[in-house]
Design a protein around this motif. Structure first.
Motif, PDB file in Angstrom:
ATOM      1  N   ALA A 386       0.828  -1.211   0.000  1.00 10.24           N
ATOM      2  CA  ALA A 386       0.000   0.000   0.000  1.00 10.24           C
ATOM      3  C   ALA A 386       0.858   1.256   0.000  1.00 10.24           C
ATOM      4  O   ALA A 386       0.394   2.338  -0.373  1.00 10.24           O
ATOM      5  N   LYS A 478      -5.549  -0.334   4.237  1.00 13.21           N
ATOM      6  CA  LYS A 478      -5.689  -0.140   2.793  1.00 13.21           C
ATOM      7  C   LYS A 478      -7.123  -0.393   2.374  1.00 13.21           C
ATOM      8  O   LYS A 478      -7.778  -1.297   2.861  1.00 13.21           O
ATOM      9  N   CYS A 483      -5.084   4.381   0.891  1.00 10.86           N
ATOM     10  CA  CYS A 483      -4.901   4.096   2.311  1.00 10.86           C
ATOM     11  C   CYS A 483      -5.581   5.187   3.118  1.00 10.86           C
ATOM     12  O   CYS A 483      -5.719   6.335   2.664  1.00 10.86           O
TER      13      CYS A 483
END
Length: 564
Positions: A386, A478, A483
């Motif tokens: 992420a 995420k 995020c």
């Protein structure tokens, strides 16, 4: 033959004359109540106050000074057992060899005990103190009664201390039976020290490979001699000129000479610890109390650092995430040095500790701890695909030394109901931040001990944190390609040492189910334009979920999107 005998006699006298004399007891500190400055005027028998003379201060408990008019202090009996005492408020650097107490008068039948406690623990100054391995106790009840019985219940009581200690407190402590109208009056206390101080040792007394021994004296100009085989040193032994190294167990003894006098002999055991002697925490937990052990383990938690104390309580285990731990009481740093900052011993450090096994409130603990070695934890931040993660530092970290990873503090604004990230170059220890980098694990460089940061709402806990209120605690997670901070469900638990955000939204604002983070300090990704029939859950800018027919600026999958 007569001439030979005369010569031998002269040689004998000469050798006697060359022998250095033992050091004498000399006056070191004096507390004379006719001369001391008293902190307050007392007219009762239950007050706490201080007396100061020549820059030294003593704490006085349950003695009356009659408005500072008496040239003595008086204890008067009550119907309950009581514990009047006098103790110096700062440690005396030199060793005290004896204490003389001048007593004007004492009803001896009420004195159950007179004890002198000697130790380095600062709790000795208070009403309640720790009777631990660093506190020695000497009884002088019989000496007190004998000295005063022979002189009409008054006189000087001499208390010789057989094992003089340096840098100590001296608590003169009475135990008095409950009895009205009986009294004890004390006018002066004199503390004696040796005219030549015994040498001081420094160096790890338990070691794995080698240790360096340093000898010193409080007496300027004193000459120090030592042995390493346990024999008594003299001025014919090895002269100390510089620190020396030991690579095997040894008993080092040392003596100081000054102006024709010699000190008491100082002795110290140095122990080389073999690998076969080092045990695990699991083994230590099965060891009987009072056994000395050498343990190799990981630090899993530390108590809060207190700058007023020279030591730190910390917990060790066989692995960092183990459930079974042992508490190290009053732990100090290498070479028995003081703990002067929180980052000296931290979670994740691998240590070897020498200690005595004990039990405290039914739980196994380690006392008399000495840190033999420490392998400091390498600060690491792990970032997922992420590109974002939370990181909790153990020691200060300087992110400016690495171009591959960036750090941000987190601030929640209740009035605007938004989260803002602000870049920082360095953080102190015990700090949670958000980091951004490519997928991977990053070794981080040590930062400056004086580093501070402000306005950071990202927190962590040493223990599991249970969520009790909806939309109150958020963790980084995420969602799709983005995020953000997402709420933790009620009754769910956040693991120790994981960064989280607490949101206390204003009464007029409803906490959002999602706070996006991105490349800017606005905390929202750059706007993109997509078709109306895009997939994913839609939220308006107030954080409210909207249906797919909603037109305008919305947040989808962590992106700000315009729906036409």
């Amino acid at each position: 033959m007569k001439i030979i005998l005369q010569l031998l006699f002269i040689c004998l006298l000469t050798s006697i004359g060359l022998e250095k004399a033992n050091a004498k007891d000399v006056v070191y500190k004096t507390l004379d109540f006719s001369e001391a400055t008293e902190s307050k005027k007392v007219y009762n028998y239950y007050s706490k106050w201080t007396a100061t003379e020549n820059g030294d201060t003593w704490f006085i408990y349950t003695f009356n000074n009659y408005g500072s008019q008496w040239k003595y202090i008086r204890y008067k009996g009550t119907d309950l057992e009581s514990y009047p005492y006098i103790v110096n408020q700062q440690t005396f650097p030199k060793e005290v060899t004896k204490i003389e107490i001048t007593v004007n008068y004492a009803d001896l039948d009420i004195v159950k005990d007179l004890k002198i406690y000697v130790g380095t623990d600062s709790t000795m100054k208070g009403l309640r103190f720790s009777l631990n391995e660093n506190v020695h106790k000497y009884y002088f009840t019989e000496a007190f009664k004998t000295a005063l019985n022979n002189n009409n219940k008054s006189g000087v009581v001499t208390c010789n201390l057989p094992h003089p200690n340096k840098n100590s407190y001296y608590r003169i402590h009475f135990v008095i039976e409950g009895n009205y109208n009986h009294k004890i009056e004390i006018s002066k206390i004199v503390y004696y020290t040796s005219s030549v101080q015994s040498p001081d040792f420094s160096g790890a007394t338990a070691f794995l490979d080698t240790t360096t021994v340093k000898l010193s004296s409080l007496d300027q100009g004193a000459k120090i001699y030592y042995t390493t085989d346990g024999t008594e040193p003299t001025d014919q032994s090895t002269a100390y000129t510089a620190p020396f190294t030991l690579d095997a167990s040894a008993t080092v003894k040392a003596i100081s000479y000054l102006n024709g006098e010699k000190s008491n002999v100082a002795s110290q055991e140095f122990k080389k610890v073999e690998n076969s002697e080092v045990i695990s925490v699991a083994q230590a937990l099965k060891t009987a109390d009072n056994a000395q052990v050498y343990i190799k383990a990981n630090v899993v938690k530390t108590d809060s650092y207190d700058s007023n104390r020279p030591s730190l309580n910390y917990y060790i285990a066989d692995t960092e995430n183990a459930d079974t731990t042992l508490e190290v009481l009053n732990g100090r740093y290498l070479q028995n040095a003081d703990i002067t900052r929180a980052s000296q011993i931290v979670r994740g450090d691998e240590v070897v500790v020498q200690a005595t096994v004990g039990t405290n409130n039914g739980t196994k603990v380690l006392k008399n701890a000495q840190l033999i070695s420490i392998n400091e934890y390498q600060e690491q931040a792990k970032v997922s695909a992420a590109g974002w993660a939370t990181f909790v530092s153990r020691r200060p970290v300087d992110f400016s030394k690495s171009s591959d990873i960036k750090a941000y503090t987190v601030k929640y604004d209740a009035s605007a109901n938004q989260v803002t990230l602000t870049p920082v170059n360095a953080i102190p220890g015990n700090t949670a931040v958000v980091v951004k980098a490519n997928d991977g694990t990053y070794n981080l460089e040590r930062g400056d001990e004086s580093t501070t940061i402000e306005n950071n709402d990202l927190k962590f806990s040493n223990n599991n944190t249970k969520v009790t209120k909806a939309f109150s605690v958020y963790v980084l997670s995420k969602q799709g390609n983005g995020c953000g901070f997402y709420p933790v469900k009620v009754n769910d638990t956040i693991a120790p040492f994981k960064g989280f955000l607490t949101v206390n939204a204003a009464s007029t604002v409803t906490a959002k189910p999602f706070y996006a983070i991105g490349n800017t300090t606005t905390g929202i990704f750059n706007t993109v334009e997509e078709n109306k029939n895009m997939e994913g859950v839609h939220y308006n800018l107030a954080g409210q979920r909207v249906n797919s027919n909603y037109k305008g600026l919305v947040i989808v999958n962590g992106h700000k999107v315009i729906i036409k």
